[in-house]
Design an enzyme around this catalytic site. Structure first.
Site, PDB file in Angstrom:
ATOM      1  N   LEU A  10       5.771   1.257   6.513  1.00  0.00           N
ATOM      2  CA  LEU A  10       6.022   0.030   7.266  1.00  0.00           C
ATOM      3  C   LEU A  10       5.784  -1.166   6.363  1.00  0.00           C
ATOM      4  O   LEU A  10       4.682  -1.365   5.845  1.00  0.00           O
ATOM      5  CB  LEU A  10       5.123  -0.049   8.511  1.00  0.00           C
ATOM      6  N   ASP A  11       6.826  -1.967   6.227  1.00  0.00           N
ATOM      7  CA  ASP A  11       6.786  -3.125   5.347  1.00  0.00           C
ATOM      8  C   ASP A  11       5.846  -4.205   5.886  1.00  0.00           C
ATOM      9  O   ASP A  11       5.846  -4.493   7.087  1.00  0.00           O
ATOM     10  CB  ASP A  11       8.220  -3.686   5.242  1.00  0.00           C
ATOM     11  N   ALA A  12       5.090  -4.803   4.991  1.00  0.00           N
ATOM     12  CA  ALA A  12       4.314  -6.036   5.254  1.00  0.00           C
ATOM     13  C   ALA A  12       3.750  -6.130   6.665  1.00  0.00           C
ATOM     14  O   ALA A  12       4.083  -7.039   7.432  1.00  0.00           O
ATOM     15  CB  ALA A  12       5.191  -7.258   4.970  1.00  0.00           C
ATOM     16  N   GLU A  39       2.296  -1.051   4.292  1.00  0.00           N
ATOM     17  CA  GLU A  39       2.100  -2.043   3.245  1.00  0.00           C
ATOM     18  C   GLU A  39       1.297  -3.160   3.880  1.00  0.00           C
ATOM     19  O   GLU A  39       1.741  -3.766   4.860  1.00  0.00           O
ATOM     20  CB  GLU A  39       3.423  -2.604   2.721  1.00  0.00           C
ATOM     21  N   ASP A  91      -4.227  -3.655  -5.122  1.00  0.00           N
ATOM     22  CA  ASP A  91      -5.274  -4.066  -6.061  1.00  0.00           C
ATOM     23  C   ASP A  91      -5.349  -3.144  -7.279  1.00  0.00           C
ATOM     24  O   ASP A  91      -5.692  -3.589  -8.378  1.00  0.00           O
ATOM     25  CB  ASP A  91      -6.650  -4.074  -5.367  1.00  0.00           C
ATOM     26  N   HIS A 142       8.984  -1.642  -6.466  1.00  0.00           N
ATOM     27  CA  HIS A 142      10.159  -2.529  -6.431  1.00  0.00           C
ATOM     28  C   HIS A 142       9.767  -4.003  -6.415  1.00  0.00           C
ATOM     29  O   HIS A 142      10.433  -4.836  -7.013  1.00  0.00           O
ATOM     30  CB  HIS A 142      11.019  -2.207  -5.190  1.00  0.00           C
TER      31      HIS A 142
END
Lengths: 541, 541
Positions: free
Chosen positions: B265-267, B303, B329, B396
């Site tokens: 899952l993006d952001a 993410e 990190d 990416h």
């Protein structure tokens, strides 16, 4: 001065040696000057210290020294962390000497939250005088009926002389016309001598519109979120550390300087923070560590519109860690049963099964679709002990948000009032009364203000009109700005010795006595509470 | 068709009997009509069902039927839950028959997440053809080097033919020029036959600006919060149930129809929800229950830019319940050590002690002040098992957000590349490679688009210019809209059989083999990982 290990504390801190440390958070400013306006005018540049603070120590700085801060030469503004605004929100800040008050509450021990019978009180309308000192003679009456905690509606400096207190703009300052810092100390001290704890209502979710000089100093606000009252406070964005510390230190301020026993945090759902440690978790953790250090219990109570168990769950399990939260659903469930017209306002309530759920689980809405919210709402609080909730059959909001400020006493019959009182005082929750409830005060508790800004006055009037456009029939609500609206809300205390008022008072007194002396009636185990719904109009507890 | 016990599922659902159920969420609309445009034009009014959905069942509705929905007679719009947009984001939606594909992956068992060696892959630039089918011949090579999971960058329909995929506007539709629904199924089936799991990147935090017809149907957006990409999706306000269910059902859609093994899952930090049950908690709970019902493990990876342990903690302790999250990190700490110029971009990194902390704790920033964020940031992840984190030395984003799309291969020496590979593949985390990394591909991975809207094109160009204004020297970044920018980013696969490329590939292969065969190198117990910092330029693991 309390020294924090967590953060710098803003404000003016007068030491016993007569030196005063002035500290202000202004991370994006190049300079800040201190402008002392009396007793002797002086201008002193502050020195940049760490974390965006500026500070200076001034010798021979007597109590009541009046001052402003001047950031980047942009003008004189009162101190956002002022302890006293003797001339109101637009005037200078005053240095307070917290070392001179003689406390006589050494024997006082703050009871566990679960032991408390709370009494919500608005300083301005509890007496004709509207001051802290004027409350003191009545404490005996409260103690006699079994009240062992008063919960003061916000006392932080607000604009004008009449206000509920939720539009304050100086969260550290004690409102001048209530009696200022020493007045509050005298009240707390008197309460403690009579075995009464003091809970203070504080507002950390927004700052009022009038007398708000915060933007002159630092990025206290964020555009990332919106609240019902405009821009949200910046609890998680760039420069949010100073905002978090400002409010965290505010909590400690009341415990440390005023011997306050607990805080009720207003509308915590409007404190938006998506970071790793929610600001409320941070405040709870700092207060818990302060309480341990001070070796006394200190209570933090939330007003929450989330029906979210995390509010009262431990910070160890990602909760906010509040000791308790207000249980609005209990009120709504009971109110609509007793006063069916109330369904106009609380459309999703009205069945006995909901009241039973309020007793055995807590949140009535625990994930189901709620019409008024147009979404599924809440999560289950089943299994969470009853002492994590404060219950009430009316409070300042519910009374004040009736168009004409109607209390239960004018909506219900005497028998119904007695049923409501029993439903509350025999509940598995911490009970809270609203001042005057105990004798059936019939005077209203209306919404009142005394703003200076005519535009703001008109906005508030219009807001009230809109709020009531959909229920409670036709007609204008009373004008908040009119002094009569305020005056009409002042209690008529002598009534409590007469006729039906006295009878109701004795009923409350007896119920409180029963609760405090019978273990079974002082039981916070909701799962041990059986509610039998006998029919849609009868139930037993 | 998968039947949810939780919510209605929007979209066109073709049954084996040739009947197709059309369902659309439009809670504030009075009417919705289905407009079938081919093979035979028909207009059919939908019937209001529960919870704001409209639906109808249409007999004799073949696969590839093209249709629009028309809410309140306001015009024809493609279906927000369309499974296929053969003519792009502005064209009609097409009915997909999910019953016709012959799966041959019956023997496939999705491994535990901790067993995976992930390989992030962009369909459009992995091969010259830029399709799902074109990937299949390369799977053998990937399997041979030890890759057992590919992670596809978003494949949901986006505007134009060239895009990273994060500006999709049809989260249920498989991008037409990649090969559409059947193309994705062929790829997943081929992967499974070769022992490769498929993780799919999905975007639940915003919807792209072009081809976004969501507002025509329902209140998908809220003004209460803002995200970096404009209005936030409405996960907690009035009418949010439909939005929550839309994305929850989307997760199930990929598992059910496409045999996807996990989602990234993006952001997720841009998914703002202050309600009692966070939308991400809800999605994780529904997926867990679906996985149990389907008797297979299904992975959800976040993410997250929060450095918040709650993201990967159990929903039982108020966590979001993700199986794992990306550990940025780790990248930042390692990258700046190997490439000191990187400090321009990652100003808060650069010490070996930070890399050591990345190994032994996870989050490097766990509550300390972070200059780039101008606040204290993160909370400690010490004690959280390593298999809850996905680590990488480039992905990416990090490559694509260098001005000229530079991969590590052009920034570091061969020896440094080998050190970086070992640092990753012997780490106590789930490793992820970015396509081409394994043989040191030198072609860039640039940001590319092919929008129709000239204003949007210019906005994106300007955005890229501003992004790089402060670092990586002077000069314009490549034009995202120029097809050359896209073409330049296509892998040059044959290189991997030659010289230094082959040597690096063998190094990766050997490290993966070591990791997969030696228990000690496949150890997710961070506390059992000792890092000795020998000096500021030397360390041992």
């Amino acid at each position: 001065m309390y020294k924090s290990t967590h953060h710098a504390i803003a404000g003016a801190h007068l030491h016993a040696d007569g030196k005063c440390l002035f500290r202000i958070w202004a991370p994006l400013k190049q300079t800040v000057a201190l402008h002392i306006v009396s007793p002797e005018e002086r201008r002193i540049p502050l020195t940049r210290s760490t974390d965006g603070y500026f500070e200076t120590e001034v010798a021979d700085c007597p109590a009541a020294t009046h001052y402003y801060f001047n950031p980047d030469g942009e003008g004189d503004f009162p101190d956002p962390a002022s302890h006293f605004q003797p001339e109101g929100v637009h005037g200078p800040s005053a240095v307070v000497d917290h070392g001179t008050f003689t406390w006589s509450d050494q024997a006082w021990e703050n009871p566990a939250l679960s032991e408390l019978i709370l009494y919500e009180l608005h300083v301005g309308t509890f007496t004709e005088a509207g001051t802290f000192d004027a409350i003191i003679p009545y404490l005996e009456d409260l103690a006699a009926m079994g009240i062992n905690a008063i919960e003061l509606m916000p006392v932080a400096q607000f604009p004008g002389h009449r206000n509920w207190g939720y539009d304050g703009t100086f969260p550290y300052a004690v409102h001048a016309s209530y009696g200022g810092p020493d007045g509050l100390k005298r009240l707390v001290d008197a309460c403690h001598r009579r075995g009464i704890a003091v809970i203070l209502d504080v507002v950390y979710n927004h700052l009022g519109p009038e007398g708000n000089y915060f933007n002159a100093f630092a990025p206290y606000f964020t555009d990332a979120y919106r609240t019902p009252w405009g821009s949200a406070l910046n609890f998680d964005g760039p420069w949010s550390d100073g905002v978090r510390d400002y409010f965290t230190a505010n909590a400690i301020h009341w415990f440390h300087h005023y011997h306050i026993d607990g805080l009720r945090l207003d509308a915590i759902h409007a404190i938006i923070d998506t970071g790793a440690t929610h600001a409320l978790q941070y405040i709870n953790e700092v207060v818990a560590s302060y309480a341990q250090q001070a070796r006394k219990p200190l209570h933090l109570i939330a007003e929450s519109d989330l029906n979210a168990p995390r509010v009262i769950q431990s910070t160890k399990t990602n909760g906010y860690g509040f000791d308790a939260q207000w249980l609005d659903d209990f009120h709504h469930a009971l109110f609509v049963l007793l006063y069916p017209v109330g369904k106009e306002q609380y459309e999703d309530f009205g069945t006995l099964a909901q009241l039973a759920k309020a007793y055995t689980e807590g949140f009535v809405h625990s994930g189901e679709y709620v019409s008024a919210r147009q979404r599924k709402y809440g999560a289950s609080s089943a299994g969470i002990p009853g002492f994590k909730f404060v219950a009430f059959i009316q409070n300042h909001d519910q009374v004040g948000n009736h168009k004409n400020g109607e209390r239960l006493s004018v909506l219900l019959s005497g028998a119904q009032l007695r049923i409501a009182a029993a439903a509350l005082l025999l509940s598995p929750y911490i009970p809270m009364l609203f001042m005057g409830e105990e004798y059936g005060e019939e005077r209203p508790f209306l919404y009142f203000t005394s703003h200076d800004d005519p535009q703001l006055v008109e906005q508030i009037r219009e807001g009230r009109r809109q709020e009531f456009a959909h229920f409670f029939g036709d007609g204008e609500p009373p004008d908040p700005q009119d002094e009569k609206t305020f005056k009409a809300s002042i209690l008529d205390w002598p009534k409590r010795g007469q006729g039906k008022y006295q009878q109701l008072l004795m009923w409350y007194q007896r119920l409180i006595h029963l609760r405090r002396t019978h273990t079974a009636l002082h039981n916070f185990n909701k799962t041990g509470t059986e509610v039998d719904v006998l029919s849609e109009s009868a139930w037993s507890l």
